[in-house]
Write a protein that holds these residues in place. Structure first.
Motif, short mmCIF file in Angstrom:
data_model
loop_
_atom_site.label_atom_id
_atom_site.label_comp_id
_atom_site.label_asym_id
_atom_site.label_seq_id
_atom_site.Cartn_x
_atom_site.Cartn_y
_atom_site.Cartn_z
N MET A 217 37.33 52.73 24.83
CA MET A 217 37.96 51.44 24.65
C MET A 217 39.23 51.37 25.49
O MET A 217 39.98 52.32 25.56
CB MET A 217 38.27 51.22 23.18
CG MET A 217 38.91 49.89 22.88
SD MET A 217 39.10 49.73 21.11
CE MET A 217 38.78 48.02 20.96
N ALA A 218 39.44 50.26 26.15
CA ALA A 218 40.62 50.09 27.01
C ALA A 218 41.88 49.95 26.18
O ALA A 218 41.89 49.28 25.15
CB ALA A 218 40.44 48.85 27.88
N GLY A 219 42.96 50.63 26.63
CA GLY A 219 44.25 50.48 25.98
C GLY A 219 44.85 49.13 26.35
O GLY A 219 44.38 48.46 27.27
N SER A 220 45.91 48.74 25.63
CA SER A 220 46.53 47.44 25.89
C SER A 220 47.05 47.34 27.32
O SER A 220 46.85 46.32 27.98
CB SER A 220 47.67 47.20 24.91
OG SER A 220 47.17 47.06 23.61
N ARG A 221 47.72 48.37 27.81
CA ARG A 221 48.25 48.33 29.18
C ARG A 221 47.11 48.21 30.19
O ARG A 221 47.18 47.46 31.16
CB ARG A 221 49.09 49.58 29.44
CG ARG A 221 49.62 49.69 30.85
CD ARG A 221 50.48 48.47 31.17
NE ARG A 221 50.85 48.43 32.54
CZ ARG A 221 52.08 48.48 32.99
NH1 ARG A 221 53.07 48.57 32.13
NH2 ARG A 221 52.33 48.44 34.26
N GLN A 222 46.05 48.95 29.95
CA GLN A 222 44.89 48.93 30.83
C GLN A 222 44.26 47.52 30.82
O GLN A 222 43.87 47.01 31.87
CB GLN A 222 43.89 49.97 30.34
CG GLN A 222 42.87 50.40 31.32
CD GLN A 222 42.00 51.52 30.77
OE1 GLN A 222 41.94 51.76 29.56
NE2 GLN A 222 41.31 52.21 31.65
N LYS B 173 33.95 44.05 29.00
CA LYS B 173 33.82 43.24 27.78
C LYS B 173 35.06 43.37 26.90
O LYS B 173 35.48 42.41 26.27
CB LYS B 173 32.56 43.63 27.00
CG LYS B 173 31.29 43.19 27.67
CD LYS B 173 30.08 43.56 26.85
CE LYS B 173 28.81 43.13 27.56
NZ LYS B 173 27.61 43.43 26.79
N THR B 174 35.65 44.57 26.86
CA THR B 174 36.87 44.78 26.08
C THR B 174 38.03 44.02 26.69
O THR B 174 38.80 43.35 25.98
CB THR B 174 37.21 46.29 26.01
OG1 THR B 174 36.10 46.99 25.43
CG2 THR B 174 38.46 46.54 25.20
N VAL B 175 38.16 44.09 28.00
CA VAL B 175 39.25 43.39 28.69
C VAL B 175 39.09 41.88 28.50
O VAL B 175 40.04 41.16 28.19
CB VAL B 175 39.29 43.76 30.19
CG1 VAL B 175 40.39 43.00 30.91
CG2 VAL B 175 39.48 45.26 30.36
N TYR B 176 37.86 41.39 28.65
CA TYR B 176 37.59 39.96 28.45
C TYR B 176 37.94 39.53 27.03
O TYR B 176 38.58 38.49 26.82
CB TYR B 176 36.12 39.64 28.73
CG TYR B 176 35.72 38.28 28.21
CD1 TYR B 176 36.10 37.12 28.89
CD2 TYR B 176 35.04 38.15 27.02
CE1 TYR B 176 35.77 35.87 28.40
CE2 TYR B 176 34.71 36.90 26.51
CZ TYR B 176 35.08 35.77 27.21
OH TYR B 176 34.76 34.53 26.70
N GLU B 177 37.53 40.32 26.06
CA GLU B 177 37.77 39.97 24.66
C GLU B 177 39.27 39.92 24.36
O GLU B 177 39.76 39.02 23.68
CB GLU B 177 37.07 40.97 23.72
CG GLU B 177 37.11 40.59 22.27
CD GLU B 177 36.38 39.29 21.95
OE1 GLU B 177 36.63 38.73 20.87
OE2 GLU B 177 35.55 38.82 22.75
N ARG B 178 40.03 40.87 24.89
CA ARG B 178 41.49 40.85 24.69
C ARG B 178 42.09 39.62 25.36
O ARG B 178 42.97 38.97 24.81
CB ARG B 178 42.12 42.12 25.22
CG ARG B 178 41.75 43.29 24.33
CD ARG B 178 42.71 44.41 24.47
NE ARG B 178 42.25 45.52 23.63
CZ ARG B 178 42.82 46.68 23.61
NH1 ARG B 178 43.88 46.92 24.35
NH2 ARG B 178 42.36 47.63 22.82
N ILE C 42 45.84 44.66 30.11
CA ILE C 42 46.76 43.76 30.81
C ILE C 42 46.57 43.89 32.31
O ILE C 42 46.48 42.89 33.03
CB ILE C 42 48.22 44.04 30.40
CG1 ILE C 42 48.44 43.65 28.95
CG2 ILE C 42 49.19 43.30 31.32
CD1 ILE C 42 49.75 44.14 28.36
N ASP C 43 46.50 45.12 32.79
CA ASP C 43 46.29 45.34 34.22
C ASP C 43 44.97 44.73 34.69
O ASP C 43 44.89 44.15 35.76
CB ASP C 43 46.33 46.83 34.55
CG ASP C 43 47.73 47.43 34.44
OD1 ASP C 43 48.72 46.66 34.42
OD2 ASP C 43 47.83 48.66 34.37
N GLY C 44 43.93 44.87 33.87
CA GLY C 44 42.63 44.29 34.21
C GLY C 44 42.66 42.77 34.25
O GLY C 44 42.08 42.15 35.14
#
Length: 91
Positions: free
Chosen positions: A1-6, A32-37, A8-10
């Protein structure tokens, strides 16, 4: 799972480049994780708060260099909204 900083960068990478979510480079974590965030943060106002707080903290930490350099007007304000898809011409 992508971290918050990761994530944001994405999100910022996608805003800058206009890349489709599914083509987001793996270094940003699962697309999908970055999109969902992005979707959640845009809906609840987190994106706007990040843009307001982030630069202030960087300035307080001495990480911002204030100078007389100007940016082209075409750059416009920074937004967490995705860039529009490029227009493809038919030949």
């Amino acid at each position: 799972m992508a971290g918050s900083r990761q994530a944001i960068d994405g999100i910022l990478h996608r805003v800058r480049t206009g890349v489709q979510w599914h083509d987001l480079p793996e270094r940003f974590g699962p697309w999908k994780t970055v999109y969902e965030r992005h979707r959640l943060w845009s809906a609840d106002g987190t994106s706007e708060r990040l843009l307001q707080v982030g630069p202030g903290r960087a300035d307080a930490a001495g990480e911002v260099e204030w100078g007389s350099r100007s940016t082209p007007a075409s750059c416009g304000p920074i937004s967490m909204r995705p860039a529009p898809a490029p227009i493809r011409r038919r030949h």
